[in-house]
Motif scaffolding. Structure first.
Motif, PDB file in Angstrom:
ATOM      1  N   ALA A 158       0.819  -1.220   0.000  1.00  0.00           N
ATOM      2  CA  ALA A 158       0.000   0.000   0.000  1.00  0.00           C
ATOM      3  C   ALA A 158       0.849   1.264   0.000  1.00  0.00           C
ATOM      4  CB  ALA A 158      -0.938  -0.006   1.210  1.00  0.00           C
ATOM      5  N   LEU A 159       2.115   1.159   0.381  1.00  0.00           N
ATOM      6  CA  LEU A 159       2.990   2.332   0.410  1.00  0.00           C
ATOM      7  C   LEU A 159       3.569   2.669  -0.961  1.00  0.00           C
ATOM      8  CD1 LEU A 159       4.933   1.488   3.704  1.00  0.00           C
ATOM      9  CD2 LEU A 159       3.343   3.387   3.391  1.00  0.00           C
ATOM     10  N   ASP A 160       3.449   1.741  -1.894  1.00  0.00           N
ATOM     11  CA  ASP A 160       4.065   1.886  -3.218  1.00  0.00           C
ATOM     12  C   ASP A 160       2.997   2.194  -4.261  1.00  0.00           C
ATOM     13  OD1 ASP A 160       5.316   1.587  -5.674  1.00  0.00           O
ATOM     14  OD2 ASP A 160       6.569  -0.077  -5.011  1.00  0.00           O
ATOM     15  N   GLN A 161       2.998   3.422  -4.799  1.00  0.00           N
ATOM     16  CA  GLN A 161       2.000   3.812  -5.799  1.00  0.00           C
ATOM     17  C   GLN A 161       2.056   2.927  -7.032  1.00  0.00           C
ATOM     18  OE1 GLN A 161       1.753   7.974  -6.809  1.00  0.00           O
ATOM     19  NE2 GLN A 161       2.303   8.633  -4.746  1.00  0.00           N
ATOM     20  N   ASP A 162       3.255   2.595  -7.487  1.00  0.00           N
ATOM     21  CA  ASP A 162       3.394   1.765  -8.684  1.00  0.00           C
ATOM     22  C   ASP A 162       2.823   0.379  -8.440  1.00  0.00           C
ATOM     23  OD1 ASP A 162       4.638   3.833 -10.052  1.00  0.00           O
ATOM     24  OD2 ASP A 162       6.654   3.213  -9.442  1.00  0.00           O
ATOM     25  N   ASN A 192      -4.191   6.964   0.060  1.00  0.00           N
ATOM     26  CA  ASN A 192      -3.153   7.935  -0.294  1.00  0.00           C
ATOM     27  C   ASN A 192      -2.419   7.524  -1.574  1.00  0.00           C
ATOM     28  OD1 ASN A 192      -3.748   9.484   1.951  1.00  0.00           O
ATOM     29  ND2 ASN A 192      -2.165   8.566   3.220  1.00  0.00           N
ATOM     30  N   SER A 193      -2.121   6.229  -1.710  1.00  0.00           N
ATOM     31  CA  SER A 193      -1.402   5.761  -2.896  1.00  0.00           C
ATOM     32  C   SER A 193      -2.259   5.864  -4.149  1.00  0.00           C
ATOM     33  CB  SER A 193      -0.939   4.313  -2.688  1.00  0.00           C
ATOM     34  OG  SER A 193       0.078   4.252  -1.703  1.00  0.00           O
ATOM     35  N   LEU A 194      -3.556   5.554  -4.034  1.00  0.00           N
ATOM     36  CA  LEU A 194      -4.446   5.641  -5.197  1.00  0.00           C
ATOM     37  C   LEU A 194      -4.672   7.094  -5.605  1.00  0.00           C
ATOM     38  CD1 LEU A 194      -7.092   2.890  -4.309  1.00  0.00           C
ATOM     39  CD2 LEU A 194      -5.352   2.795  -6.096  1.00  0.00           C
ATOM     40  N   LEU A 195      -4.687   8.006  -4.615  1.00  0.00           N
ATOM     41  CA  LEU A 195      -4.864   9.426  -4.909  1.00  0.00           C
ATOM     42  C   LEU A 195      -3.590  10.047  -5.478  1.00  0.00           C
ATOM     43  CD1 LEU A 195      -6.916  10.632  -1.805  1.00  0.00           C
ATOM     44  CD2 LEU A 195      -7.668  10.710  -4.179  1.00  0.00           C
ATOM     45  N   GLY A 196      -2.439   9.474  -5.131  1.00  0.00           N
ATOM     46  CA  GLY A 196      -1.164  10.024  -5.581  1.00  0.00           C
ATOM     47  C   GLY A 196      -0.588  11.052  -4.645  1.00  0.00           C
ATOM     48  N   HIS A 197      -1.258  11.294  -3.509  1.00  0.00           N
ATOM     49  CA  HIS A 197      -0.731  12.210  -2.498  1.00  0.00           C
ATOM     50  C   HIS A 197      -1.384  11.883  -1.159  1.00  0.00           C
ATOM     51  CE1 HIS A 197      -4.421  14.133  -4.001  1.00  0.00           C
ATOM     52  NE2 HIS A 197      -4.575  14.571  -2.757  1.00  0.00           N
ATOM     53  N   ASP A 198      -0.751  12.333  -0.083  1.00  0.00           N
ATOM     54  CA  ASP A 198      -1.251  12.030   1.260  1.00  0.00           C
ATOM     55  C   ASP A 198      -2.413  12.939   1.625  1.00  0.00           C
ATOM     56  OD1 ASP A 198       0.697  10.173   1.389  1.00  0.00           O
ATOM     57  OD2 ASP A 198       1.968  11.196   2.858  1.00  0.00           O
ATOM     58  N   ILE A 199      -3.566  12.312   1.878  1.00  0.00           N
ATOM     59  CA  ILE A 199      -4.727  13.071   2.326  1.00  0.00           C
ATOM     60  C   ILE A 199      -5.313  12.439   3.582  1.00  0.00           C
ATOM     61  CG2 ILE A 199      -6.392  11.800   0.904  1.00  0.00           C
ATOM     62  CD1 ILE A 199      -7.837  14.484   0.461  1.00  0.00           C
ATOM     63  N   GLN A 200      -5.115  11.112   3.733  1.00  0.00           N
ATOM     64  CA  GLN A 200      -5.594  10.408   4.901  1.00  0.00           C
ATOM     65  C   GLN A 200      -4.457  10.232   5.908  1.00  0.00           C
ATOM     66  OE1 GLN A 200      -8.756  10.711   4.772  1.00  0.00           O
ATOM     67  NE2 GLN A 200      -9.493   8.598   4.793  1.00  0.00           N
ATOM     68  N   THR A 220     -15.436   8.949   4.272  1.00  0.00           N
ATOM     69  CA  THR A 220     -15.013  10.061   3.427  1.00  0.00           C
ATOM     70  C   THR A 220     -15.085   9.652   1.962  1.00  0.00           C
ATOM     71  OG1 THR A 220     -12.708   9.344   3.707  1.00  0.00           O
ATOM     72  CG2 THR A 220     -13.489  11.102   5.150  1.00  0.00           C
ATOM     73  N   MET A 221     -15.308  10.641   1.097  1.00  0.00           N
ATOM     74  CA  MET A 221     -15.358  10.404  -0.344  1.00  0.00           C
ATOM     75  C   MET A 221     -14.203  11.133  -1.012  1.00  0.00           C
ATOM     76  SD  MET A 221     -18.431  11.206  -3.097  1.00  0.00           S
ATOM     77  CE  MET A 221     -19.475   9.841  -2.588  1.00  0.00           C
ATOM     78  N   HIS A 222     -13.508  10.433  -1.910  1.00  0.00           N
ATOM     79  CA  HIS A 222     -12.363  11.010  -2.609  1.00  0.00           C
ATOM     80  C   HIS A 222     -12.541  10.828  -4.116  1.00  0.00           C
ATOM     81  CE1 HIS A 222     -10.374  11.070   1.323  1.00  0.00           C
ATOM     82  NE2 HIS A 222     -10.781   9.820   1.470  1.00  0.00           N
ATOM     83  N   PHE A 223     -11.980  11.735  -4.875  1.00  0.00           N
ATOM     84  CA  PHE A 223     -12.078  11.697  -6.328  1.00  0.00           C
ATOM     85  C   PHE A 223     -10.692  11.370  -6.890  1.00  0.00           C
ATOM     86  CE2 PHE A 223     -15.375  14.383  -4.621  1.00  0.00           C
ATOM     87  CZ  PHE A 223     -16.507  13.920  -5.276  1.00  0.00           C
ATOM     88  N   LEU A 224     -10.570  10.180  -7.491  1.00  0.00           N
ATOM     89  CA  LEU A 224      -9.279   9.704  -7.972  1.00  0.00           C
ATOM     90  C   LEU A 224      -8.904  10.355  -9.303  1.00  0.00           C
ATOM     91  CD1 LEU A 224      -9.557   5.865  -7.228  1.00  0.00           C
ATOM     92  CD2 LEU A 224      -8.736   7.703  -5.743  1.00  0.00           C
ATOM     93  N   PRO A 225      -7.601  10.461  -9.598  1.00  0.00           N
ATOM     94  CA  PRO A 225      -7.157  11.031 -10.882  1.00  0.00           C
ATOM     95  C   PRO A 225      -7.725  10.273 -12.077  1.00  0.00           C
ATOM     96  CG  PRO A 225      -5.308  10.833  -9.352  1.00  0.00           C
ATOM     97  CD  PRO A 225      -6.461  10.125  -8.716  1.00  0.00           C
ATOM     98  N   SER A 226      -8.054   8.988 -11.902  1.00  0.00           N
ATOM     99  CA  SER A 226      -8.579   8.174 -13.001  1.00  0.00           C
ATOM    100  C   SER A 226     -10.024   8.508 -13.344  1.00  0.00           C
ATOM    101  CB  SER A 226      -8.489   6.693 -12.615  1.00  0.00           C
ATOM    102  OG  SER A 226      -9.308   6.432 -11.480  1.00  0.00           O
ATOM    103  N   GLY A 227     -10.684   9.315 -12.490  1.00  0.00           N
ATOM    104  CA  GLY A 227     -12.090   9.646 -12.711  1.00  0.00           C
ATOM    105  C   GLY A 227     -13.048   8.823 -11.882  1.00  0.00           C
ATOM    106  N   VAL A 229     -14.620   7.404  -8.138  1.00  0.00           N
ATOM    107  CA  VAL A 229     -14.943   7.925  -6.812  1.00  0.00           C
ATOM    108  C   VAL A 229     -14.632   6.828  -5.795  1.00  0.00           C
ATOM    109  CG1 VAL A 229     -16.813   8.696  -5.296  1.00  0.00           C
ATOM    110  CG2 VAL A 229     -16.729   9.481  -7.664  1.00  0.00           C
ATOM    111  N   LEU A 230     -13.958   7.198  -4.708  1.00  0.00           N
ATOM    112  CA  LEU A 230     -13.548   6.230  -3.693  1.00  0.00           C
ATOM    113  C   LEU A 230     -14.147   6.614  -2.345  1.00  0.00           C
ATOM    114  CD1 LEU A 230     -11.760   3.814  -2.844  1.00  0.00           C
ATOM    115  CD2 LEU A 230      -9.905   5.441  -2.470  1.00  0.00           C
ATOM    116  N   ILE A 231     -14.895   5.674  -1.742  1.00  0.00           N
ATOM    117  CA  ILE A 231     -15.485   5.896  -0.418  1.00  0.00           C
ATOM    118  C   ILE A 231     -14.693   5.092   0.597  1.00  0.00           C
ATOM    119  CG2 ILE A 231     -17.540   5.603   1.013  1.00  0.00           C
ATOM    120  CD1 ILE A 231     -19.232   5.879  -1.508  1.00  0.00           C
TER     121      ILE A 231
END
Length: 336
Positions: A158-162, A192-200, A220-227, A229-231
């Motif tokens: 989970a720590l590795d975005q790739d 955080n990894s799916l978003l590409g930055h630390d928010i949680q 919480t609801m987040h909007f991913l760069p891919s388009g 929605v993540l709850i």
């Protein structure tokens, strides 16, 4: 907005109402996401119960009009002894069931979440984290896959975005995802990894029992760069199933199929002659743990469902009584 929801609108609503989605729920009301931005819909006893992911209509003055029919709904019996139902998330397409591969690994808990996903007719994906803390990661991954040969299982760091990019195939534009799992399994890190930055906010695991610390305190609801929605949801220490018989039977489809081969139609799968399930256990084809959890979850959901149905019946009876008293009161006023 998907065609499933657009088809629920008539021409007048398309022209004169605004579409909104619940992206937050607080004591004073709901936080809504609209094309114009975010706004708060203040709590009102007349509002239906809503949860993150719900779609609704607002009039030109941003007043509530109606709630749209849900495509899917996650719910549970409220934790503890209270006989109430708690909504978790609505209109989800894919459920990420997050489980760590350390000492917190639990197949029976995964089956419980799978039953919830199958009841809601949502695609489940088991996401296994913290493989670096487990010497038997490969064996545990195989054990999860053995629950269902068609089940999607992904092992990630989970720590590795790739490394988390393996999950992006479920994160397409317009898709709604939800994360469920126990406290400290790495859900916030995964967000955080799916978003590409630390928010949680995240926290390290405890060294004494390898369990993570509880960091997410609200859905919480987040909007991913891919388009997509993540709850994200807080870790659940207790997930009591209710009105989930279909989901349980779908999760244990192998046992359901074996039961049809038993000699007696009312076989309890204990010591009856000709029990196909006990034969499968004796041959090693079926784990005793799996049968035990199947029976436990079926009994639990039946017990909780009966309690909730009794509560709903009491609520309906009370509502009818209130209407009757209100009508009688109006008649008395007219008489004077």
């Amino acid at each position: 907005m998907a065609s499933f929801f657009q088809q629920q609108l008539n021409l007048e609503e398309l022209e004169y109402t605004n579409i909104a989605r619940v992206c937050g729920h607080h004591r004073n009301g709901y936080l809504l996401h609209t094309i114009q931005g975010t706004l708060t819909l203040h709590a009102n006893p007349a509002l239906p119960e809503m949860t993150l992911g719900d779609w609704l209509l607002l009039d030109q003055q941003q007043h509530f009009v109606r709630l749209l029919e849900r495509k899917s709904l996650f719910k549970r019996k409220a934790a503890g002894t209270k006989v109430t139902e708690q909504l978790i998330a609505a209109n989800v397409d894919t459920l990420f069931i997050v489980c760590s591969l350390n000492q917190d690994f639990n197949l029976s808990r995964i089956e419980r979440y799978l039953a919830l996903a199958h009841e809601a007719a949502v695609t489940p994906v088991v996401v296994l984290t913290k493989a670096d803390l487990c010497a038997a990661a490969a064996e545990k991954c195989q054990a999860v896959q053995a629950l269902d040969p068609f089940l999607a299982v992904a092992s990630v760091n989970a720590l590795d975005q790739d490394n988390c990019a393996a999950l992006l195939s479920w994160c397409g534009t317009g898709q709604t995802l939800s994360l469920l799992g126990s406290s400290g399994v790495g859900k916030s890190t995964l967000v955080n990894s799916l978003l590409g930055h630390d928010i949680q906010k995240t926290a390290a695991i405890r060294e004494d029992d390898s369990k993570g610390r509880h960091t997410t305190t609200a859905r919480t609801m987040h909007f991913l760069p891919s388009g997509a929605v993540l709850i994200d949801t807080p870790g659940m220490r207790e997930l009591q199933l209710a009105e989930c018989e279909t989901g349980v039977r779908r999760t244990f489809a192998d046992i359901e199929q074996l039961a049809q081969q038993c000699r007696f139609s009312d076989c309890q799968h204990q010591s009856e002659p000709g029990c196909a399930i006990q034969q499968a256990i004796s041959s090693g084809a079926l784990e005793p743990r799996r049968l035990s959890n199947y029976q436990k979850l079926l009994a639990e959901q039946a017990r909780n469902s009966a309690s909730l149905q009794q509560l709903h019946a009491q609520d309906r009876q009370f509502g009818r009584m209130v209407k009757t008293l209100s009508a009688a009161s109006r008649k008395l006023k007219k008489g004077y």
